[in-house]
Design an enzyme around this catalytic site. Structure first.
Site, PDB file in Angstrom:
ATOM      1  N   ALA A  53      -5.480  -1.887   5.487  1.00 54.62           N
ATOM      2  CA  ALA A  53      -5.616  -0.417   5.625  1.00 54.62           C
ATOM      3  C   ALA A  53      -4.831   0.175   6.784  1.00 54.62           C
ATOM      4  O   ALA A  53      -3.893   0.911   6.523  1.00 54.62           O
ATOM      5  CB  ALA A  53      -6.908   0.080   5.664  1.00 54.62           C
ATOM      6  N   ASP A 240     -11.674  -0.823   4.182  1.00 56.24           N
ATOM      7  CA  ASP A 240     -10.484   0.346   3.560  1.00 56.24           C
ATOM      8  C   ASP A 240     -11.075   1.645   3.722  1.00 56.24           C
ATOM      9  O   ASP A 240      -9.962   2.684   3.884  1.00 56.24           O
ATOM     10  CB  ASP A 240      -9.877  -0.012   2.150  1.00 56.24           C
ATOM     11  CG  ASP A 240      -9.523  -1.241   2.229  1.00 56.24           C
ATOM     12  OD1 ASP A 240      -9.808  -2.397   2.234  1.00 56.24           O
ATOM     13  OD2 ASP A 240      -7.974  -1.231   2.220  1.00 56.24           O
ATOM     14  N   LYS A 251     -12.706  -4.875   0.475  1.00 59.92           N
ATOM     15  CA  LYS A 251     -12.116  -6.049  -0.550  1.00 59.92           C
ATOM     16  C   LYS A 251     -13.272  -6.403  -1.335  1.00 59.92           C
ATOM     17  O   LYS A 251     -14.488  -6.718  -0.895  1.00 59.92           O
ATOM     18  CB  LYS A 251     -11.485  -7.207   0.089  1.00 59.92           C
ATOM     19  CG  LYS A 251     -11.080  -8.361  -0.701  1.00 59.92           C
ATOM     20  CD  LYS A 251     -10.044  -7.661  -1.704  1.00 59.92           C
ATOM     21  CE  LYS A 251      -9.123  -6.819  -1.241  1.00 59.92           C
ATOM     22  NZ  LYS A 251      -8.114  -6.254  -2.389  1.00 59.92           N
TER      23      LYS A 251
HETATM   24  O1  MRU Z   1      -5.836  -5.400  -1.128  1.00 62.79           O
HETATM   25  P1  MRU Z   1      -5.723  -5.796   0.480  1.00 62.79           P
HETATM   26  O2  MRU Z   1      -5.240  -7.022   0.868  1.00 62.79           O
HETATM   27  O3  MRU Z   1      -4.843  -4.513   1.218  1.00 62.79           O
HETATM   28  O4  MRU Z   1      -7.365  -5.508   1.257  1.00 62.79           O
HETATM   29  C1  MRU Z   1      -7.279  -5.646   2.619  1.00 62.79           C
HETATM   30  C2  MRU Z   1      -8.800  -5.329   2.904  1.00 62.79           C
HETATM   31  O5  MRU Z   1      -9.700  -5.385   1.953  1.00 62.79           O
HETATM   32  C3  MRU Z   1      -8.960  -5.445   4.170  1.00 62.79           C
HETATM   33  O6  MRU Z   1     -10.380  -6.021   4.603  1.00 62.79           O
HETATM   34  C4  MRU Z   1      -9.029  -3.991   4.951  1.00 62.79           C
HETATM   35  O7  MRU Z   1      -7.908  -3.114   4.568  1.00 62.79           O
HETATM   36  C5  MRU Z   1      -9.301  -4.098   6.184  1.00 62.79           C
HETATM   37  S1  MRU Z   1      -7.568  -4.256   7.182  1.00 62.79           S
HETATM   38  C6  MRU Z   1      -7.890  -4.463   8.937  1.00 62.79           C
END
Ligand code: MRU
Length: 356
Positions: A53, A240, A251
């Site tokens: 994110a 996110d 996720k």
């Molecule tokens: O699909 P992604 O790899 O962008 O998902 C990332 C995540 O789910 C992270 O846990 C989230 O973005 C937090 S990042 C500090």
């Protein structure tokens, strides 16, 4: 943080180009890629050359810088902002960064707009680093408490990659871990593989290895039994989008880990900078959950015996597959939110106390 002993950020601006580490190639190859146009930035977010994110927010901010360099026309900038904003739907940081940039450059004369945009995009990155460092210092206290009671290695389970590769530096979920390691507290991380794109195996384990932090990759369904066996002291994940009521979107698979942690009385923390708080959405059912191409499930990529990257199909050709990328963990399963301002309850009251 370090790769091969050298300090990096995940994104930077140099000679009118945006430089990123291409995360689709990790851990097989370390490639620094140039983004030259706003289209490049949109594509990098969509295909997940950059992901996480805070990092996609920063990429969108620099995407607008590239748009200004290309064509400093109001309608082009507006369209670029819209396209960046919709390049991935779930992380609120994208909207946060695009809105912040557009506000900063609105009404600015064309001779000044580029400098102002570059400075603001850099400030978004610098601020994220400061916030992630503070998240680490705040979360460190939790790890220290566990260590002081246990006097043995602290086992921490994390899901996906909320490490420095998902931010600009430090990471969110990993920042307390890095701080604990620097302080000499023995930590061990269970890294959920995180199917289908394997961010836990390919990115979290990779970055922890580079920093010398003890970690073990587990299949996504293994966390439950480890918790039952007393082999997990705490969970820390990223997010996110966290709603003002404390519901946490992250996720896919995070929710199941939170349920298992709840059933086993294991603290389940979520680490986030305030740029990931969605103050406006009231019901988690309104969060747009990204559905990605099912090919991410049906195919896997890896090294062949000659060290070449190969993609192979692992499902029957006729089978259908569904690839939802995120889920929501209700606030009641979250022990606390670790933010740059401190740790609070995952609730409207908790968040209000920290963020007046
Ligand atoms: O699909 P992604 O790899 O962008 O998902 C990332 C995540 O789910 C992270 O846990 C989230 O973005 C937090 S990042 C500090």
């Amino acid at each position: 943080m370090k790769i091969d002993g050298k300090e990096y950020r995940t994104i930077w601006f140099e000679n009118n180009l945006v430089k990123i580490i291409d995360q689709t190639k990790l851990p097989y190859q370390f490639i620094i890629k140039d983004l030259k146009t706003v289209k490049d930035a949109i594509n990098a977010i969509k295909v997940m050359e950059v992901r996480g994110a805070p990092l996609i927010g920063a990429t969108a901010a620099y995407g607008l810088v590239l748009a200004i360099i290309e064509n400093n026309d109001k309608s082009f900038l507006k369209k670029s902002a819209e396209d960046l904003f919709s390049s991935r739907p779930t992380a609120i940081n994208l909207k946060w960064a695009v809105d912040r940039m557009m506000k900063k450059i609105s009404g600015v004369s064309s001779d000044k707009i580029l400098d102002i945009a570059v400075n603001e995009a850099k400030e978004i990155c610098d601020e994220d680093i400061r916030f992630c460092e503070n998240i680490g210092l705040n979360g460190l206290k939790i790890i220290e408490n566990i260590y002081n009671k246990k006097k043995d290695i602290v086992n921490i389970l994390t899901h996906c990659n909320a490490g420095w590769l998902a931010t600009i530096n430090w990471g969110t979920a990993t920042s307390p871990i890095y701080h604990a390691h620097k302080k000499g507290i023995p930590v061990h991380v269970w890294a959920d593989e995180t199917r289908p794109r394997n961010q836990g195996a390919n990115l979290t384990s990779y970055e922890l290895n580079e920093e010398g932090i003890n970690n073990t990759i587990i299949a996504d369904n293994t966390g439950g039994i480890l918790m039952q066996r007393g082999e997990v002291d705490m969970c820390i994940v990223g997010t996110d989008r966290t709603l003002a009521n404390g519901d946490v979107c992250n996720k896919v698979g995070t929710y199941l880990k939170a349920l298992a942690a709840h059933d086993n009385d294991i603290p389940f923390y979520v680490a986030l900078p305030s740029s990931t708080i969605d103050w406006n959405t009231e019901d988690h059912k309104e969060i747009p959950i990204e559905e990605r191409n099912s090919e991410e499930l049906s195919h896997v990529e890896g090294f062949d015996d000659e060290g070449k990257i190969k993609k192979i199909q692992i499902y029957p050709k006729k089978s259908k597959a569904m690839n939802l990328a995120f889920d929501v963990t209700p606030a009641k399963y979250v022990t606390g939110l670790i933010t740059e301002k401190g740790i609070c309850e995952a609730s409207t009251e908790g968040l209000k106390k920290l963020f007046k």
